[in-house]
Design a protein around this motif. Structure first.
Motif, PDB file in Angstrom:
ATOM      1  N   GLN B  98     -28.403 -29.755  -8.892  1.00 46.18           N
ATOM      2  CA  GLN B  98     -27.016 -30.260  -8.681  1.00 46.18           C
ATOM      3  C   GLN B  98     -26.156 -29.592  -7.979  1.00 46.18           C
ATOM      4  O   GLN B  98     -26.311 -28.256  -7.773  1.00 46.18           O
ATOM      5  N   MET B  99     -24.915 -30.199  -7.511  1.00 49.23           N
ATOM      6  CA  MET B  99     -24.039 -29.447  -6.798  1.00 49.23           C
ATOM      7  C   MET B  99     -22.708 -29.642  -7.182  1.00 49.23           C
ATOM      8  O   MET B  99     -22.337 -30.558  -7.661  1.00 49.23           O
ATOM      9  N   PHE B 101     -18.765 -28.715  -5.714  1.00 50.80           N
ATOM     10  CA  PHE B 101     -17.844 -28.661  -4.171  1.00 50.80           C
ATOM     11  C   PHE B 101     -16.818 -27.949  -4.127  1.00 50.80           C
ATOM     12  O   PHE B 101     -16.182 -27.537  -5.162  1.00 50.80           O
ATOM     13  N   SER B 107     -13.809 -34.217  -4.467  1.00 52.73           N
ATOM     14  CA  SER B 107     -15.284 -34.452  -5.031  1.00 52.73           C
ATOM     15  C   SER B 107     -15.313 -35.463  -6.030  1.00 52.73           C
ATOM     16  O   SER B 107     -16.571 -35.767  -6.442  1.00 52.73           O
ATOM     17  N   LEU B 108     -14.232 -36.030  -6.431  1.00 48.14           N
ATOM     18  CA  LEU B 108     -14.241 -37.147  -7.616  1.00 48.14           C
ATOM     19  C   LEU B 108     -13.629 -38.247  -7.034  1.00 48.14           C
ATOM     20  O   LEU B 108     -12.385 -38.314  -6.212  1.00 48.14           O
ATOM     21  N   GLU B 120     -22.032 -40.928 -14.022  1.00 47.31           N
ATOM     22  CA  GLU B 120     -22.637 -41.188 -12.955  1.00 47.31           C
ATOM     23  C   GLU B 120     -24.216 -40.629 -12.690  1.00 47.31           C
ATOM     24  O   GLU B 120     -25.060 -41.521 -12.663  1.00 47.31           O
ATOM     25  N   PRO B 121     -24.393 -39.409 -12.839  1.00 47.93           N
ATOM     26  CA  PRO B 121     -25.622 -39.065 -12.609  1.00 47.93           C
ATOM     27  C   PRO B 121     -26.715 -39.268 -14.038  1.00 47.93           C
ATOM     28  O   PRO B 121     -27.773 -39.626 -13.592  1.00 47.93           O
ATOM     29  N   ARG B 123     -26.228 -42.025 -15.583  1.00 48.84           N
ATOM     30  CA  ARG B 123     -26.530 -43.430 -15.509  1.00 48.84           C
ATOM     31  C   ARG B 123     -27.736 -44.052 -14.344  1.00 48.84           C
ATOM     32  O   ARG B 123     -28.603 -44.616 -14.344  1.00 48.84           O
ATOM     33  N   THR B 124     -27.738 -42.775 -13.297  1.00 48.29           N
ATOM     34  CA  THR B 124     -28.640 -42.964 -12.403  1.00 48.29           C
ATOM     35  C   THR B 124     -30.021 -42.497 -12.735  1.00 48.29           C
ATOM     36  O   THR B 124     -31.057 -42.920 -12.397  1.00 48.29           O
ATOM     37  N   ARG B 171     -19.931 -32.874 -14.333  1.00 50.03           N
ATOM     38  CA  ARG B 171     -20.891 -33.890 -13.766  1.00 50.03           C
ATOM     39  C   ARG B 171     -22.271 -33.343 -13.477  1.00 50.03           C
ATOM     40  O   ARG B 171     -23.281 -33.995 -13.482  1.00 50.03           O
TER      41      ARG B 171
END
Lengths: 309, 333
Positions: B98-99, B101, B107-108, B120-121, B123-124, B171
């Motif tokens: 993961q990254m 920024f 970045s949001l 989000e990650p 849910r993905t 995140r």
């Protein structure tokens, strides 16, 4: 001091509450700015009045839009003037039809043409533009060159040709307007997408492995909606204007249907016989609608403009 | 010796630059952004990457997560070459890397609430989780990075830079990655907030056994957090060594120049120390100098530097210089 202490305790209680605080979204901010803008609220009010007129005007009308009033026929200039006693609030047209009912009908048709045209522009233009902008590269080049080519064709000419070739129907008119309306929109959306694409939150989503379609839907389009909303509200009056122009030429909406443009055209034709109301009332509603949309569009642009933030 | 979590071998990134007005058949000019970079990251360790603006630090990070096309090898846990995987297979590894920024606010997504952003990650990568499980996990990770639970429905623009960076960290950590790539995570923050964020990263690293690739141009921050440090210049590794060795005994003239430019918070030392001035500007990466890329600005450049490209070697202390060693007083002046 004691009071102060109470206040402090209350504050501490409030801060430590577990209830999630509902944040104020950018939309809520924009809404506040929009309603602080008097011209925009006035425009919205005008539009509401026009919409109510189009939706419920038929219930007030004493005559239907197809009936001929034989009592006024042949003496329109004297008997057909606007009057409350015989039920022709806006007078009658050249054939003795009730102009109030005709204006209601014309407003309905004009609003529908404007809204459908803008809707096509929003849906097709957004999908097309966002895809071209997000995918980029060769796909983008091909898609946008296609738009350039379509824009280079004089659309009024094509529209008139379509109407002449496929008959002067509402469907042909909708198809013609829909074909041209999305071009400008797709360009605007593509430009905005290009600038969004390199933002870090899009990169973060890509790095996480969110599929491209989801990125467009979840990250790109919501950030474009402001621009789209502004442009769509300004597009509605343009569509109405185009339709009116076509109808003015006699190619657009055909009898027994009518539109504001067609009514204005008829009114302008009989202006020499002293029946000024036949031009005046349709023109009034036409102008009100256009003013309303332009004011709302301007208000939206001011409210959503990111430079103001 | 244990297997590295990630080991990069000879990573190259080349961009084709087309100028406006070029014909479609004109060959694009090559920009060699990252040139033959190799390194290892051990589980739970931190590799610091330093260098000037435009030296390829961020591009290197983006090559590892495959948002820019790269060649070479990036071996994950001694098994899989990430650069050779199909995008579909790569997806499985995206939750491991993961990254975070540089610009916390940018970045949001401004239209999403904090809860939506952090989840989000999850849910993905974990579609199997129920709504409640996602909510519990988000609450847990928010607590972990120091965000109050009642902030969950707020929007990014309602937070300060430091808080936004915490959201970014939350995140990234929601899917329990093994490697965290930090692309200048503190450059955009106040000094006091920088310290908080760095502390938070170190704490998380200890607790979760995270490996970190920490990119920065601030040498003192890198010194604070890293176990090993790698110095880049024009897309090439100049010097790489365990932190203590690099900071006490830098061999490459470029590293020494960088070190001498770091301000020391002690007026006595600050007044007496010599800053090694580097003449000239960074050469254009489109047409890098022949041989050693640093020779145009090196106080010790010799004739052979223009001919041979120095190799960094494979020692613990790698140094890509034909004439390494501390600079003498004459060379500095």
């Amino acid at each position: 001091m004691v009071a102060n202490q109470h206040k402090m305790e209350a504050l501490a209680d409030r801060l430590s509450e577990e209830d999630p605080v509902a944040g104020r979204s950018l939309w809520a901010d924009a809404r506040r700015r929009f309603f602080a803008n008097r011209a925009a609220v006035a425009g919205l009010g005008i539009l509401l009045v026009v919409a109510l007129f189009a939706a419920f005007g038929g219930l007030i009308a004493q005559w239907s839009n197809e009936e001929l009033d034989y009592a006024v026929m042949g003496a329109i200039a004297t008997e057909g003037a606007p009057s409350l006693s015989n039920g022709h609030y806006f007078g009658t047209d050249d054939l003795g039809r009730d102009l109030f009912a005709r204006t209601v009908q014309g407003t309905q048709v004009s609003l529908m043409v404007g809204l459908v045209g803008a809707l096509v522009a929003v849906v097709v233009g957004t999908i097309y533009g966002a895809t071209a902008g997000y995918v980029g590269g060769r796909v983008d080049s091909v898609m946008m060159r296609a738009v350039d080519i379509l824009m280079a064709i004089p659309y009024m000419f094509v529209l008139i040709l379509i109407l002449v070739m496929y008959g002067r129907s509402m469907t042909a008119l909708f198809v013609g307007l829909g074909l041209i309306s999305w071009l400008e929109m797709s360009r605007i959306v593509r430009g905005q997408t290009l600038s969004l694409k390199n933002r870090e939150f899009i990169e973060a989503a890509r790095a996480t492995g969110v599929p491209a379609v989801t990125i467009i839907r979840r990250h790109v389009v919501p950030n474009l909606l402001g621009v789209i909303a502004v442009y769509a509200t300004l597009l509605v009056p343009l569509m109405i204007l185009t339709e009116s122009f076509i109808s003015f030429l006699g190619l657009g909406v055909q009898e027994p249907l009518t539109s504001l443009g067609a009514l204005i055209s008829e009114g302008a034709g009989t202006i020499a016989y002293g029946t000024i109301w036949q031009l005046g009332f349709p023109l009034l509603f036409f102008c009100l609608t256009l003013f309303g949309f332009f004011f709302v569009g301007d208000g939206l642009r001011d409210a959503l403009d990111p430079k103001d933030r | 010796m244990s297997t590295p979590l990630l080991s990069a071998r000879d990573v190259n990134v080349r961009f084709g630059i087309t100028r406006p007005g070029d014909m479609p058949w004109t060959k694009p000019r090559r920009l060699h952004a990252v040139n033959g970079v190799s390194f290892d990251i051990m589980p739970g360790q931190t590799l610091g990457v330093v260098g000037e603006s435009g030296c390829g630090k961020s591009t290197l990070a983006r090559a590892l997560i495959r948002t820019v096309p790269a060649t070479g090898q990036v071996i994950w846990e001694g098994r899989e070459d990430l650069l050779a995987l199909s995008p579909r297979k790569m997806l499985a590894y995206r939750s491991d890397i993961q990254m975070i920024f540089q610009d916390p606010l940018a970045s949001l997504n401004p239209r999403m609430t904090l809860g939506q952003i952090i989840s989000e990650p999850l849910r993905t990568h974990r579609p199997d989780l129920s709504r409640d499980e996602v909510r519990t996990r988000v609450a847990r990770i928010m607590d972990r990075v120091g965000l109050l639970p009642q902030m969950i429905n707020r929007y990014p623009h309602e937070f300060s830079g430091g808080q936004c960076q915490r959201i970014g960290i939350a995140r990234a950590l929601a899917v329990e990655p093994k490697l965290l790539i930090c692309d200048e995570p503190v450059s955009a923050l106040d000094v006091s907030i920088q310290a908080q964020v760095v502390e938070l990263l170190q704490e998380l690293q200890r607790d979760l056994n995270l490996a970190i690739l920490f990119i920065a141009h601030d040498l003192s921050v890198v010194k604070h957090i890293s176990d090993e440090v790698m110095v880049l210049y024009l897309g090439r590794v100049m010097e790489a060594a365990p932190k203590e060795r690099l900071y006490t005994d830098p061999q490459h003239p470029y590293t020494q120049a960088l070190m001498s430019a770091v301000p020391v918070p002690d007026p006595k030392i600050e007044r007496t120390k010599t800053i090694i001035p580097l003449s000239g500007d960074l050469p254009s990466p489109m047409s890098p100098p022949s041989g050693c890329v640093f020779r145009t600005r090196c106080p010790r450049a010799q004739a052979d530097c223009a001919e041979t490209v120095p190799a960094p070697g494979t020692d613990v202390h790698r140094c890509a210089c034909l004439h390494p060693g501390p600079l003498s007083a004459e060379e500095v002046a």
